[in-house]
Write a protein that holds these residues in place. Structure first.
Motif, PDB file in Angstrom:
ATOM      1  N   ARG A  38       0.791  -1.285  -0.088  1.00 50.32           N
ATOM      2  CA  ARG A  38       0.088  -0.144   0.129  1.00 50.32           C
ATOM      3  C   ARG A  38       0.901   1.163   0.068  1.00 50.32           C
ATOM      4  O   ARG A  38       0.419   2.215   0.588  1.00 50.32           O
ATOM      5  CB  ARG A  38      -1.007   0.240   1.147  1.00 50.32           C
TER       6      ARG A  38
ATOM      7  N   THR B 186      -9.207  -7.464 -10.854  1.00 51.52           N
ATOM      8  CA  THR B 186     -10.097  -6.764  -9.775  1.00 51.52           C
ATOM      9  C   THR B 186     -11.346  -7.434 -10.376  1.00 51.52           C
ATOM     10  O   THR B 186     -11.846  -7.781 -11.168  1.00 51.52           O
ATOM     11  CB  THR B 186     -10.319  -5.250 -10.116  1.00 51.52           C
TER      12      THR B 186
ATOM     13  N   CYS C 198     -15.157  -6.931 -10.216  1.00 52.57           N
ATOM     14  CA  CYS C 198     -16.144  -5.690 -10.285  1.00 52.57           C
ATOM     15  C   CYS C 198     -17.308  -6.240 -10.457  1.00 52.57           C
ATOM     16  O   CYS C 198     -18.005  -7.278 -10.718  1.00 52.57           O
ATOM     17  CB  CYS C 198     -15.847  -5.192 -11.546  1.00 52.57           C
TER      18      CYS C 198
ATOM     19  N   ASP D 184      -9.707  -0.656  -9.869  1.00 50.30           N
ATOM     20  CA  ASP D 184      -8.604   0.036  -9.522  1.00 50.30           C
ATOM     21  C   ASP D 184      -7.555   0.236 -10.704  1.00 50.30           C
ATOM     22  O   ASP D 184      -6.339   0.321 -10.165  1.00 50.30           O
ATOM     23  CB  ASP D 184      -8.115  -0.379  -8.438  1.00 50.30           C
TER      24      ASP D 184
ATOM     25  N   ARG E 128      -6.520   2.327 -14.200  1.00 54.36           N
ATOM     26  CA  ARG E 128      -6.634   3.668 -14.759  1.00 54.36           C
ATOM     27  C   ARG E 128      -7.530   3.737 -16.235  1.00 54.36           C
ATOM     28  O   ARG E 128      -7.306   2.794 -16.880  1.00 54.36           O
ATOM     29  CB  ARG E 128      -5.287   4.205 -15.136  1.00 54.36           C
TER      30      ARG E 128
END
Length: 136
Positions: free
Chosen positions: A64, A89, A91, A107, A109
């Motif tokens: 993180r 991810t 979704c 998450d 771009r």
């Protein structure tokens, strides 16, 4: 064993303000048949903005991006810095129309290449068997 593989994008992540969707390329649109019957999907994408030889050699990070977290191997993190720049991810599907899959969030771009999508089918394994490190 083959030492390199070719991956072809099937679409792109699109984000505008608080809206996110996946734009599937025309030649893969037929692969969307039946997708609207699912509530969630796994989206595999490419961390295209991290694709440098230097970042691909990153093998340990502070999870993180927090230096107070222990130095950890990238295989034990969700870091976008890794030998193969594959992101994953889960979704929630908000809708499927034409070549677009509206999703709640991701998450990745805007402009990230989508390399695969798989429907989400919950595992029968109970969550009580899940173990996580303290920093999670």
């Amino acid at each position: 064993m083959v030492d390199a593989y070719t991956i072809h994008p099937i679409g792109l992540i699109r984000k505008k303000d608080d809206t996110a969707w996946i734009e599937i390329f025309a030649e893969y649109r037929e692969a969307m048949l039946g997708l609207a019957g699912f509530s969630h999907i796994h989206v595999f994408f490419w961390f295209h903005e991290n694709d440098t030889a230097e970042l691909r050699r990153t093998l340990q990070v502070h999870p993180r991006k927090d230096p107070s977290n222990p130095l950890t191997g990238v295989f034990a993190t969700h870091s976008p810095k890794r030998p193969n720049l594959i992101g994953l991810t889960r979704c929630r599907i908000r809708g499927v129309e034409g070549n677009r899959i509206a999703i709640d969030a991701i998450d990745a771009r805007d402009g990230s290449p989508v390399i695969d999508i798989k429907c989400f089918i919950p595992d029968a394994q109970p969550l009580a068997d899940v173990r996580l490190p303290d920093w999670v």
